[in-house]
Design a protein around this motif. Structure first.
Motif, short mmCIF file in Angstrom:
data_model
loop_
_atom_site.label_atom_id
_atom_site.label_comp_id
_atom_site.label_asym_id
_atom_site.label_seq_id
_atom_site.Cartn_x
_atom_site.Cartn_y
_atom_site.Cartn_z
N ASP A 152 -18.16 41.52 68.78
CA ASP A 152 -17.88 40.70 67.61
C ASP A 152 -18.29 41.36 66.30
O ASP A 152 -17.59 41.23 65.28
N CYS A 197 -13.82 43.06 63.35
CA CYS A 197 -13.00 43.03 62.14
C CYS A 197 -12.52 44.43 61.78
O CYS A 197 -11.33 44.65 61.53
N ASP A 222 -9.63 40.13 69.33
CA ASP A 222 -11.05 40.18 69.66
C ASP A 222 -11.32 39.21 70.80
O ASP A 222 -11.02 38.02 70.68
N SER A 262 -13.96 37.25 72.15
CA SER A 262 -15.11 36.90 71.33
C SER A 262 -16.08 35.94 71.98
O SER A 262 -15.70 34.91 72.55
N MET A 285 -13.34 32.10 63.58
CA MET A 285 -12.94 33.35 64.23
C MET A 285 -11.42 33.50 64.22
O MET A 285 -10.90 34.60 64.00
N MET A 312 -10.45 34.68 60.73
CA MET A 312 -10.81 36.07 60.49
C MET A 312 -9.86 37.01 61.25
O MET A 312 -9.34 37.99 60.69
N CYS A 313 -9.61 36.70 62.51
CA CYS A 313 -8.76 37.57 63.32
C CYS A 313 -7.32 37.58 62.81
O CYS A 313 -6.66 38.63 62.81
N GLU A 364 -12.43 40.62 55.64
CA GLU A 364 -13.83 40.97 55.41
C GLU A 364 -14.60 39.81 54.82
O GLU A 364 -15.79 39.62 55.12
N ASP A 390 -15.23 37.55 57.75
CA ASP A 390 -16.20 38.17 58.65
C ASP A 390 -17.62 38.07 58.08
O ASP A 390 -18.58 37.92 58.84
N HIS A 403 -22.65 36.76 64.46
CA HIS A 403 -22.50 38.05 65.15
C HIS A 403 -23.87 38.61 65.54
O HIS A 403 -24.02 39.23 66.60
#
Length: 293
Positions: free
Chosen positions: A189, A193, A203, A205, A215, A218-219, A231, A234, A241
């Motif tokens: 994790d 990113c 991911d 995760s 998540m 972000m993905c 970013e 993330d 994480h």
């Protein structure tokens, strides 16, 4: 190809260690609602090492039923004996799993040729899409990109989960000439990113267990190449994480889900509940991420 946030789902248990299938159903429903792209059932995070064979298959069957084809289910079926991996993969196919995730054989440390023959044997024995899983920190062996490239020629080997958190390995895999339809998934994790921005497709995760919508967001940004959005998202997940790995996975994530009221407190020996010294830290991190009130 499955892309995005793929949760490595915990296996909920009662305090006595019995599998809580009703809680499992609720988790699957929550992930579908939150936008999780797929579910890995009975992987490392699902305590595959301490479920017996009947439980292993029963959990896969229950997750497949609960998902009801709304999102793909990837069944963890790896073993360090090729015959056992074949049997588990065949059982997963019979349960209706969409794909299988096969960890590199652990403890016996096969050479690259042994890894190649092992994975090819499983793929040839069971006609289900199969994803390789490299996690040297747990297995004691490393599936090298040159071997991955050989295995990618096997028709139903469709991807790799790479948990070696190494930028050079990520670049090598992206640039080694794998087929365009061969999927690369991060298994770490904290570096996922960056891996997706470099060309990985998703991911698998642990963090998605407690923050599935975050998540997924972000993905989605990272796989779309939106660096700024990925970013930024993330950064919001950075505490998770870090602190969901205060002790060996899945100890912290199961404690977190219990604190969130989503599962019971059960975890099986030789794993034990999260050490009390970490409770306040993880509780504060969950609150900061909006996962706990």
């Amino acid at each position: 190809m499955i892309t995005g946030s793929i949760v490595a789902l915990v296996t909920p248990m009662d305090a006595d260690g019995a599998v809580d299938y009703e809680a499992l159903d609720r988790l699957v429903a929550w992930h579908i609602e939150a936008g999780t792209a797929a579910i890995v059932a009975v992987g490392t995070t699902g305590e595959s090492a301490t479920l017996d064979n009947d439980e292993h298959i029963a959990v896969i069957r229950r997750v497949v039923a609960a998902a009801d084809r709304r999102i793909p289910v990837i069944a963890g079926t790896g073993a360090n004996a090729t015959s056992e991996a074949i049997a588990l993969t065949r059982a997963a196919a019979d349960c209706g799993a969409d794909a299988a995730l096969l960890v590199t054989p652990y403890y016996n440390k096969p050479p690259q040729e042994g890894l190649y023959r092992h994975f090819r044997a499983v793929a040839e024995a069971v006609d289900i899409p199969q994803i390789l899983y490299n996690v040297p920190g747990r297995t004691g062996c490393d599936l090298l990109p040159v071997t991955v490239k050989r295995l990618a020629e096997v028709p139903n080997i469709i991807g790799l989960k790479e948990a070696l958190a190494d930028e050079a390995r990520i670049k090598e895999l992206v640039g080694c000439g794998l087929p365009g339809d061969f999927a690369l998934y991060s298994g770490d994790d904290g570096t996922a990113c960056g891996a997706m921005l470099a060309g990985f497709h998703g991911d698998v995760s642990v963090v998605a267990n407690v923050a599935p919508a975050m998540m997924a967001r972000m993905c989605a940004a990272a796989t779309a190449g939106d660096r700024a959005a990925a970013e930024a998202a993330d950064a919001e997940l950075a505490g998770l994480h870090r602190d969901l790995f205060l002790q060996a996975n899945p100890i912290p994530v199961k404690w977190a889900l219990h604190a969130m009221g989503l599962i019971g407190a059960g975890i099986r020996l030789p794993l034990v509940p999260l050490a009390e010294e970490h409770h306040d830290t993880l509780r504060a991190t969950l609150r900061a991420a909006g996962a706990l009130s």
